[in-house]
Design a protein around this motif. Structure first.
Motif, PDB file in Angstrom:
ATOM      1  N   ILE A 114       0.838  -1.206   0.000  1.00  0.00           N
ATOM      2  CA  ILE A 114       0.000   0.000   0.000  1.00  0.00           C
ATOM      3  C   ILE A 114       0.872   1.255   0.000  1.00  0.00           C
ATOM      4  O   ILE A 114       0.558   2.249  -0.672  1.00  0.00           O
ATOM      5  CB  ILE A 114      -0.952  -0.020   1.210  1.00  0.00           C
ATOM      6  N   LYS A 115       1.966   1.215   0.741  1.00  0.00           N
ATOM      7  CA  LYS A 115       2.892   2.352   0.730  1.00  0.00           C
ATOM      8  C   LYS A 115       3.392   2.637  -0.683  1.00  0.00           C
ATOM      9  O   LYS A 115       3.462   3.787  -1.116  1.00  0.00           O
ATOM     10  CB  LYS A 115       4.099   2.058   1.632  1.00  0.00           C
ATOM     11  N   ILE A 116       3.719   1.577  -1.388  1.00  0.00           N
ATOM     12  CA  ILE A 116       4.277   1.715  -2.728  1.00  0.00           C
ATOM     13  C   ILE A 116       3.215   2.219  -3.703  1.00  0.00           C
ATOM     14  O   ILE A 116       3.439   3.167  -4.465  1.00  0.00           O
ATOM     15  CB  ILE A 116       4.858   0.377  -3.212  1.00  0.00           C
ATOM     16  N   ARG A 121       0.401   3.770  -3.172  1.00  0.00           N
ATOM     17  CA  ARG A 121      -0.122   5.104  -2.876  1.00  0.00           C
ATOM     18  C   ARG A 121       0.989   6.138  -2.708  1.00  0.00           C
ATOM     19  O   ARG A 121       0.711   7.299  -2.429  1.00  0.00           O
ATOM     20  CB  ARG A 121      -0.999   5.052  -1.623  1.00  0.00           C
ATOM     21  N   GLN A 122       2.248   5.678  -2.877  1.00  0.00           N
ATOM     22  CA  GLN A 122       3.424   6.552  -2.822  1.00  0.00           C
ATOM     23  C   GLN A 122       3.422   7.443  -1.576  1.00  0.00           C
ATOM     24  O   GLN A 122       3.464   8.665  -1.654  1.00  0.00           O
ATOM     25  CB  GLN A 122       3.488   7.402  -4.094  1.00  0.00           C
ATOM     26  N   ARG A 123       3.362   6.773  -0.424  1.00  0.00           N
ATOM     27  CA  ARG A 123       3.423   7.469   0.856  1.00  0.00           C
ATOM     28  C   ARG A 123       4.189   6.613   1.833  1.00  0.00           C
ATOM     29  O   ARG A 123       4.399   5.419   1.599  1.00  0.00           O
ATOM     30  CB  ARG A 123       2.023   7.763   1.397  1.00  0.00           C
ATOM     31  N   SER A 124       4.633   7.221   2.949  1.00  0.00           N
ATOM     32  CA  SER A 124       5.433   6.484   3.930  1.00  0.00           C
ATOM     33  C   SER A 124       4.576   5.721   4.932  1.00  0.00           C
ATOM     34  O   SER A 124       5.094   5.024   5.782  1.00  0.00           O
ATOM     35  CB  SER A 124       6.359   7.447   4.686  1.00  0.00           C
ATOM     36  N   LEU A 125       3.252   5.836   4.815  1.00  0.00           N
ATOM     37  CA  LEU A 125       2.326   5.112   5.684  1.00  0.00           C
ATOM     38  C   LEU A 125       1.491   4.164   4.836  1.00  0.00           C
ATOM     39  O   LEU A 125       0.947   4.558   3.796  1.00  0.00           O
ATOM     40  CB  LEU A 125       1.412   6.077   6.449  1.00  0.00           C
TER      41      LEU A 125
END
Length: 368
Positions: free
Chosen positions: A104-106, A108-112
């Motif tokens: 999901i991090k990858i 959605r390109q976010r650190s969470l």
């Protein structure tokens, strides 16, 4: 001992050969790590480094265990045990939760990744099912994989949880260790390197428990009175050591590619899995309190986060320049390699102290 060595070697070979393949595949798919903007600025250059490398450790652990048990059975030995399967289930289950979090991090390109509720539900389901199953499958000695007592180097008979209390305790232990290792995974090679030392200690502990196992009740034993006083009532200690050895080999092979500058990160798929493995080892080997010493580095990392949050919310003051603890030194000017090596030394000293305390307990009971 041969089965332990086979598991470790197979785990090492599978991991060291599989990891570069995963690096190529994940790079091609764009499975790069997102870096938190409020972290050390030196980490921003790591953005895009392939992640989810923990899958290599999990696969290596399975391969080491299966090959070792296969060789053992081919030689007329026993097959897989309930304790071995439970340890694999817990590690893989939490690794799967971590894998979803990484994915999901990858995407959605976010650190969470997973939200807190979804992650908690996944961890709780794995922990509850593990806790329930660990009280079942009694062997000929009447031993289940886990017991309802709190333990140090063996069960503390004066502290009993009961079945329901044990399941709640298992949830807390698994959540604590999976998150502790997750906090530790913030520098190249730190979580993998420190886990090698913890797993190595557990290979020693479980093999020692196997060599000094209590006899089956009602059957005459040639053990001396001192040996009987120091014997261990642990179900399947050799099988537990085999799983730990397979994971140890997997961590060493992965570390070849994860050491600074890392070409791949383990991600939550690795840190949650290793945390779950440590929790499972502590429960099955009946060393829950001793694990706090053995894996002391992860404990310090988790406490640094708790203290930082608690003090800031109550007094609006930061105890550390940044939490987890390893970032405090990075922000203070230490290079990443310096922090990693010194923290490895702390992890080694902690693991060695834990092994010494375990052996001291045995000596105190046997009069050695």
């Amino acid at each position: 001992m041969k089965s332990i060595l086979i598991a470790a070697v197979v785990g090492l070979v599978v991991s060291i050969l599989l990891t570069p393949y995963l690096i190529k595949v994940f790079s091609r798919q764009g499975f790069g790590q997102e870096i938190r903007d409020d972290g050390p600025q030196t980490h921003l250059k790591k953005r895009g480094t392939p992640t989810m490398g923990g899958t290599a450790i999990i696969i290596a652990m399975w391969a080491g265990y299966i090959v070792s048990i296969g060789v053992q059975m081919a030689g007329g030995g026993a097959g897989p045990t309930a304790s071995g399967w439970l340890l694999l289930y817990l590690t893989t289950g939490l690794g799967t939760v971590g894998l979803l979090d990484d994915y999901i991090k990858i995407r959605r390109q976010r650190s969470l990744g997973l939200n807190k509720r979804a992650k908690l539900i996944g961890q709780t389901f794995i922990a509850v099912s593990y806790g329930v199953l660990a009280l079942m499958f009694k062997n000929g000695k009447g031993l289940a994989p886990a017991s309802e007592h709190l333990s140090y180097a063996r069960d503390l008979k004066f502290i009993t949880f009961g079945a329901i209390g044990f399941v709640v305790f298992a949830i807390l232990v698994i959540a604590a260790w999976s998150n502790a290792v997750n906090f530790t995974d913030g520098l190249d090679g730190l979580a993998a390197g420190s886990s090698v030392m913890v797993l190595g200690t557990y290979v020693f502990i479980c093999f020692y428990q196997f060599r000094n196992a209590c006899p089956i009740p009602g059957i005459t034993s040639d053990m001396t009175a001192a040996a009987l006083n120091g014997c261990y009532s642990v179900r399947d200690p050799l099988d537990i050591a085999v799983v730990a050895a397979g994971a140890l080999g997997g961590c060493v092979g992965f570390l070849w590619w994860n050491a600074h500058p890392a070409r791949i990160f383990m991600g939550d798929s690795g840190s949650l899995a290793l945390g779950g493995l440590i929790a499972g080892l502590s429960i099955l080997s009946k060393t829950e309190l001793l694990t706090v010493v053995i894996a002391g580095l992860a404990v310090v990392e988790m406490l640094s986060v708790v203290v930082q949050i608690a003090v800031y919310k109550t007094r609006k003051v930061r105890v550390f320049k940044m939490a987890p603890f390893h970032h405090h030194f990075e922000v203070g000017g230490w290079t990443e390699t310096t922090v990693m090596v010194r923290f490895w030394l702390l992890a080694a000293m902690s693991a060695a102290l834990g092994a010494a305390l375990f052996y001291t307990d045995w000596l105190s009971r046997t009069g050695g």
